[in-house]
Structure formats: structure tokens, C-alpha cells
Write a protein that holds these residues in place. Structure first.
Motif, PDB file in Angstrom:
ATOM      1  N   ARG A  94     -16.537  -2.822  -1.543  1.00  0.00           N
ATOM      2  CA  ARG A  94     -16.545  -3.752  -2.671  1.00  0.00           C
ATOM      3  C   ARG A  94     -15.502  -4.851  -2.493  1.00  0.00           C
ATOM      4  NH1 ARG A  94     -16.617  -1.289  -8.629  1.00  0.00           N
ATOM      5  NH2 ARG A  94     -18.736  -0.812  -7.906  1.00  0.00           N
ATOM      6  N   HIS A  95     -14.362  -4.514  -1.884  1.00  0.00           N
ATOM      7  CA  HIS A  95     -13.284  -5.494  -1.729  1.00  0.00           C
ATOM      8  C   HIS A  95     -13.348  -6.263  -0.413  1.00  0.00           C
ATOM      9  CE1 HIS A  95     -11.515  -3.328  -5.133  1.00  0.00           C
ATOM     10  NE2 HIS A  95     -10.686  -4.340  -5.253  1.00  0.00           N
ATOM     11  N   THR A  96     -14.020  -5.729   0.601  1.00  0.00           N
ATOM     12  CA  THR A  96     -13.999  -6.378   1.917  1.00  0.00           C
ATOM     13  C   THR A  96     -15.371  -6.787   2.432  1.00  0.00           C
ATOM     14  OG1 THR A  96     -14.238  -4.322   3.212  1.00  0.00           O
ATOM     15  CG2 THR A  96     -11.991  -4.965   2.526  1.00  0.00           C
ATOM     16  N   GLY A  97     -16.425  -6.211   1.857  1.00  0.00           N
ATOM     17  CA  GLY A  97     -17.766  -6.493   2.345  1.00  0.00           C
ATOM     18  C   GLY A  97     -18.141  -5.680   3.571  1.00  0.00           C
ATOM     19  N   MET A  98     -17.286  -4.703   3.932  1.00  0.00           N
ATOM     20  CA  MET A  98     -17.546  -3.828   5.071  1.00  0.00           C
ATOM     21  C   MET A  98     -17.149  -2.403   4.716  1.00  0.00           C
ATOM     22  SD  MET A  98     -16.102  -5.975   8.363  1.00  0.00           S
ATOM     23  CE  MET A  98     -14.804  -6.816   7.465  1.00  0.00           C
TER      24      MET A  98
ATOM     25  N   GLU B  97       8.436  -6.235 -10.671  1.00  0.00           N
ATOM     26  CA  GLU B  97       8.985  -5.920  -9.353  1.00  0.00           C
ATOM     27  C   GLU B  97       9.277  -4.429  -9.225  1.00  0.00           C
ATOM     28  OE1 GLU B  97      12.388  -8.341  -8.770  1.00  0.00           O
ATOM     29  OE2 GLU B  97      11.242 -10.197  -8.525  1.00  0.00           O
ATOM     30  N   SER B  98       9.840  -3.851 -10.267  1.00  0.00           N
ATOM     31  CA  SER B  98      10.156  -2.416 -10.238  1.00  0.00           C
ATOM     32  C   SER B  98       8.881  -1.589 -10.136  1.00  0.00           C
ATOM     33  CB  SER B  98      10.941  -2.022 -11.487  1.00  0.00           C
ATOM     34  OG  SER B  98      12.176  -2.678 -11.545  1.00  0.00           O
ATOM     35  N   ALA B  99       7.881  -1.975 -10.935  1.00  0.00           N
ATOM     36  CA  ALA B  99       6.612  -1.249 -10.917  1.00  0.00           C
ATOM     37  C   ALA B  99       5.924  -1.400  -9.563  1.00  0.00           C
ATOM     38  CB  ALA B  99       5.701  -1.756 -12.034  1.00  0.00           C
ATOM     39  N   ALA B 100       5.908  -2.614  -9.022  1.00  0.00           N
ATOM     40  CA  ALA B 100       5.261  -2.857  -7.731  1.00  0.00           C
ATOM     41  C   ALA B 100       5.956  -2.090  -6.608  1.00  0.00           C
ATOM     42  CB  ALA B 100       5.246  -4.354  -7.423  1.00  0.00           C
ATOM     43  N   SER B 101       7.288  -2.014  -6.673  1.00  0.00           N
ATOM     44  CA  SER B 101       8.042  -1.269  -5.669  1.00  0.00           C
ATOM     45  C   SER B 101       7.696   0.219  -5.729  1.00  0.00           C
ATOM     46  CB  SER B 101       9.541  -1.473  -5.883  1.00  0.00           C
ATOM     47  OG  SER B 101      10.291  -0.706  -4.969  1.00  0.00           O
TER      48      SER B 101
ATOM     49  N   TYR C  69      -4.436  -4.334  -9.384  1.00  0.00           N
ATOM     50  CA  TYR C  69      -3.343  -4.499  -8.422  1.00  0.00           C
ATOM     51  C   TYR C  69      -3.212  -3.244  -7.552  1.00  0.00           C
ATOM     52  CZ  TYR C  69       1.315  -4.977  -6.452  1.00  0.00           C
ATOM     53  OH  TYR C  69       2.377  -5.033  -5.574  1.00  0.00           O
ATOM     54  N   ILE C  70      -3.243  -2.079  -8.179  1.00  0.00           N
ATOM     55  CA  ILE C  70      -3.140  -0.826  -7.423  1.00  0.00           C
ATOM     56  C   ILE C  70      -4.283  -0.714  -6.421  1.00  0.00           C
ATOM     57  CG2 ILE C  70      -3.298   1.688  -7.586  1.00  0.00           C
ATOM     58  CD1 ILE C  70      -1.778   1.533 -10.201  1.00  0.00           C
ATOM     59  N   MET C  71      -5.503  -1.010  -6.879  1.00  0.00           N
ATOM     60  CA  MET C  71      -6.654  -0.910  -5.979  1.00  0.00           C
ATOM     61  C   MET C  71      -6.527  -1.876  -4.812  1.00  0.00           C
ATOM     62  SD  MET C  71      -9.406   0.615  -5.231  1.00  0.00           S
ATOM     63  CE  MET C  71      -9.731   1.551  -6.740  1.00  0.00           C
ATOM     64  N   ARG C  72      -6.094  -3.097  -5.094  1.00  0.00           N
ATOM     65  CA  ARG C  72      -5.969  -4.086  -4.015  1.00  0.00           C
ATOM     66  C   ARG C  72      -4.926  -3.641  -2.991  1.00  0.00           C
ATOM     67  NH1 ARG C  72      -5.421 -10.458  -5.215  1.00  0.00           N
ATOM     68  NH2 ARG C  72      -7.504 -10.013  -6.012  1.00  0.00           N
ATOM     69  N   ARG C  73      -3.790  -3.123  -3.457  1.00  0.00           N
ATOM     70  CA  ARG C  73      -2.762  -2.676  -2.522  1.00  0.00           C
ATOM     71  C   ARG C  73      -3.254  -1.482  -1.701  1.00  0.00           C
ATOM     72  NH1 ARG C  73      -0.838  -4.551   0.082  1.00  0.00           N
ATOM     73  NH2 ARG C  73       0.943  -3.177   0.507  1.00  0.00           N
ATOM     74  N   ARG C  74      -4.035  -0.600  -2.308  1.00  0.00           N
ATOM     75  CA  ARG C  74      -4.563   0.542  -1.555  1.00  0.00           C
ATOM     76  C   ARG C  74      -5.521   0.086  -0.463  1.00  0.00           C
ATOM     77  NH1 ARG C  74      -4.933   4.780  -6.683  1.00  0.00           N
ATOM     78  NH2 ARG C  74      -3.068   5.969  -6.048  1.00  0.00           N
ATOM     79  N   ILE C  75      -6.367  -0.870  -0.784  1.00  0.00           N
ATOM     80  CA  ILE C  75      -7.315  -1.358   0.214  1.00  0.00           C
ATOM     81  C   ILE C  75      -6.588  -2.132   1.308  1.00  0.00           C
ATOM     82  CG2 ILE C  75      -9.341  -2.802   0.611  1.00  0.00           C
ATOM     83  CD1 ILE C  75      -9.878  -0.188  -0.931  1.00  0.00           C
ATOM     84  N   GLU C  76      -5.603  -2.948   0.934  1.00  0.00           N
ATOM     85  CA  GLU C  76      -4.820  -3.676   1.933  1.00  0.00           C
ATOM     86  C   GLU C  76      -4.095  -2.721   2.872  1.00  0.00           C
ATOM     87  OE1 GLU C  76      -3.816  -7.784  -0.555  1.00  0.00           O
ATOM     88  OE2 GLU C  76      -2.404  -6.116  -0.567  1.00  0.00           O
ATOM     89  N   LYS C  77      -3.525  -1.665   2.312  1.00  0.00           N
ATOM     90  CA  LYS C  77      -2.842  -0.665   3.134  1.00  0.00           C
ATOM     91  C   LYS C  77      -3.839   0.036   4.051  1.00  0.00           C
ATOM     92  CE  LYS C  77       0.641   2.055   4.283  1.00  0.00           C
ATOM     93  NZ  LYS C  77       1.807   1.545   5.020  1.00  0.00           N
ATOM     94  N   ALA C  78      -5.030   0.308   3.523  1.00  0.00           N
ATOM     95  CA  ALA C  78      -6.057   0.975   4.324  1.00  0.00           C
ATOM     96  C   ALA C  78      -6.464   0.126   5.521  1.00  0.00           C
ATOM     97  CB  ALA C  78      -7.278   1.285   3.460  1.00  0.00           C
ATOM     98  N   THR C  79      -6.583  -1.192   5.350  1.00  0.00           N
ATOM     99  CA  THR C  79      -6.964  -2.044   6.478  1.00  0.00           C
ATOM    100  C   THR C  79      -5.930  -1.963   7.593  1.00  0.00           C
ATOM    101  OG1 THR C  79      -5.904  -4.040   5.554  1.00  0.00           O
ATOM    102  CG2 THR C  79      -8.212  -3.652   4.976  1.00  0.00           C
ATOM    103  N   THR C  80      -4.658  -1.860   7.211  1.00  0.00           N
ATOM    104  CA  THR C  80      -3.604  -1.734   8.227  1.00  0.00           C
ATOM    105  C   THR C  80      -3.694  -0.398   8.950  1.00  0.00           C
ATOM    106  OG1 THR C  80      -2.131  -3.160   6.935  1.00  0.00           O
ATOM    107  CG2 THR C  80      -1.109  -1.767   8.602  1.00  0.00           C
ATOM    108  N   LEU C  81      -3.866   0.677   8.198  1.00  0.00           N
ATOM    109  CA  LEU C  81      -3.933   2.009   8.804  1.00  0.00           C
ATOM    110  C   LEU C  81      -5.160   2.174   9.699  1.00  0.00           C
ATOM    111  CD1 LEU C  81      -2.870   4.211   5.737  1.00  0.00           C
ATOM    112  CD2 LEU C  81      -1.465   3.538   7.698  1.00  0.00           C
TER     113      LEU C  81
END
Length: 277
Positions: free
Chosen positions: A243-247, A157-161, A202-214
Motif C-alpha cells: 500500500r505504501h510502496t506499490g510493491m 520529538e520525544s514521541a518520535a524518538s 507516522y508509525i506506519m510510515r516509519r515501520r515501512i521505511e525501516k523495512a525497506t532498509t532491512l
């Protein structure tokens, strides 16, 4: 007793979400206004009012408008709907004394319950000083009843935060492990057990998820998004995003905006495990 009138202020950049209007107008008298309209004129007639500000991508002018409305109409409670969400934005809303904060797409039952509760409190306080402020007692979150005992969970949790707050920075596993009082091996093992993926994945997935929002914010360039989530090379960002989204990022933005325009609902994408190329 007649219900309070809800004043819905469209403070969006790309158009209000009809779903929010439908949720409210089914149960409350509704007045829809734009950010250019004069709220004082709307409140000129006697009655109980609830003001709902709807944002998609809040910016300084639109948030300042909510702050000013809260200052000028202290007796009228404010509710906030937003598409772009962050911890900092939620904290700002709390400190501005917003009654409730909703992230779109909204849950109809939760919104109606909140507005009904606020309507009852307004009715009960109708004989008091109109400048008095309505306060609500927030229920404790369900997960507060459960205490986690595993040390690894706290470490993760600390690392993810930390990761969440520093996605734009260079993230080194050894540095984060040291911050969390462990070592790289133990941190990697903990992430694999809790999330089922490696620390780096995990880091890569969070970066891509954040990118989709932005990417929903059409005023942000692809390069802006690239830098905001920790990539410093546009081609690498595009490759990882695909690679993570297909787009590609451009394809994703176009598809999202098209879906929003046709259905008036955001296009949702779940970031998957990397596609093996």
C-alpha cells in the motif's frame, strides 16, 4: 608534500561500492584489500596511512576486525563507511575512536574534506611519537544555533524518538502520550501540525521505511523483517508494504538487488502516503 596512502578494507557482505573507490582514488594513493588480507604487511613500508573500512551490513565478525585493527595499529586513523546505519552503530564507532563515519551513498565533498583534514594532521604530527593518536575537533552542527520554543515540538520529538527505538514493539498512542506528559488528543494534534499526518500514519510510515532498509540485507528473511518492524502477521505486513510502496517486500528486494548489480548503486525508494485501494 605527498599525500597519505588510503587503505580501503572491503568488509562488505555483498560487494564494495565502486563509488567509494572513485571518490578516494581521485585524490589519494589507494590500496584496496579484503578482510582476509594482512594489514600488517600493507603497513610494512614507511609512510602515512589512513585506513577506511567499508561495510554494507556490519556484523559481529566484521566490526570486530575494525576493533582489532584499531588496537593493533593505534597510530593509524580509521574511517568507516556503512550502508546500514543506526544510532547504536554510530555510537559504537564513536566509542571505538573511529575518526569519521559515513553512511552510503556518500557525499563526495564531505568525504574529501574529512580525508584532507586528516592528511594535514598526520603530516603535522609526523615528528611525534608514532603511537600517538590523532584527534579531531568536531564542528558544532548548524542546527545547534537554533533553539526551538514550541512545547509541541519537544513533545513530538520525544514521541518520535521513543517510536524509533521501539518500532518492533506494540506502540499505544495513550501510553506514548503519557510518557511525553500529554494526552492522546494533544499528541495527535501535534503530530498532524509537525508532520502533516496522523500519529498512527507516522508509525506506519516509519515501520515501512525501516523495512525497506532491512530488506537490503539478503540474509534476513521477509519474516525477520516483518517482526523487526512491529508486524506479527506476514500477510498484513505485505499488504501495508504494498500500500505504501506499490510493491511487495519480495518484489522490492528483487528490484533493489537487481539495480545494485546492474548499476553498482543502491536502488532508492521513497515511502509515500498510503495508496487508497
Amino acid at each position: 608534500m605527498e599525500k597519505a596512502t588510503v587503505v580501503l578494507v572491503d568488509a562488505t557482505q555483498y560487494g564494495a561500492d565502486p563509488a567509494v573507490v572513485r571518490v578516494i582514488e581521485r585524490r589519494f594513493p589507494l590500496v584496496c584489500v579484503t578482510k582476509q588480507d594482512d594489514l600488517e604487511a600493507v603497513y610494512a613500508s614507511e609512510g602515512r596511512y589512513i585506513t577506511c573500512f567499508e561495510f554494507d551490513f556490519p556484523d559481529i565478525p566484521s566490526l570486530s576486525m575494525l576493533s582489532e585493527a584499531k588496537r593493533d595499529f593505534a597510530s593509524i586513523p580509521m574511517v568507516m563507511f556503512t550502508e546500514q546505519h543506526s544510532e547504536a552503530l554510530a555510537v559504537w564507532a564513536l566509542r571505538t575512536r573511529v575518526w569519521d563515519y559515513f553512511v552510503k551513498p556518500v557525499n563526495e565533498g564531505t568525504v574529501v574534506e574529512s580525508l584532507n583534514r586528516l592528511d594535514r594532521l598526520l603530516a603535522e604530527s609526523s615528528n611525534r611519537d608514532r603511537r600517538s593518536t590523532i584527534h579531531q575537533k568536531q564542528p558544532l552542527p548548524d542546527d545547534a544555533r537554533f533553539q526551538k520554543h514550541r512545547g509541541e515540538d519537544k513533545t513530538v520529538e520525544s514521541a518520535a524518538s521513543y517510536i524509533e527505538q521501539h518500532l518492533a514493539d506494540k506502540l499505544m498512542q495513550a501510553d506514548i502520550a503519557e510518557r511525553c506528559g500529554t494526552n492522546s488528543y494533544q499528541l495527535s494534534r501535534a503530530f498532524k501540525r509537525v508532520y502533516g499526518i496522523t500519529f498512527q500514519d507516522y508509525i506506519m510510515r516509519r515501520r515501512i521505511e525501516k523495512a525497506t532498509t532491512l530488506l537490503h540485507n539478503n540474509s534476513a528473511t521477509i519474516m525477520d523483517v516483518c517482526w523487526s518492524v512491529g508486524f506479527h502477521d506476514a500477510s498484513h505486513f505485505t499488504k501495508m508494504f504494498y500500500r505504501h510502496t506499490g510493491m511487495t517486500p519480495t518484489q522490492y528486494r528483487h528490484k533493489w538487488l537487481t539495480a545494485r548489480g546492474e548499476a553498482a548503486l543502491p536502488f532508492q525508494l521513497s515511502v509515500s502516503d498510503p495508496v487508497k485501494l
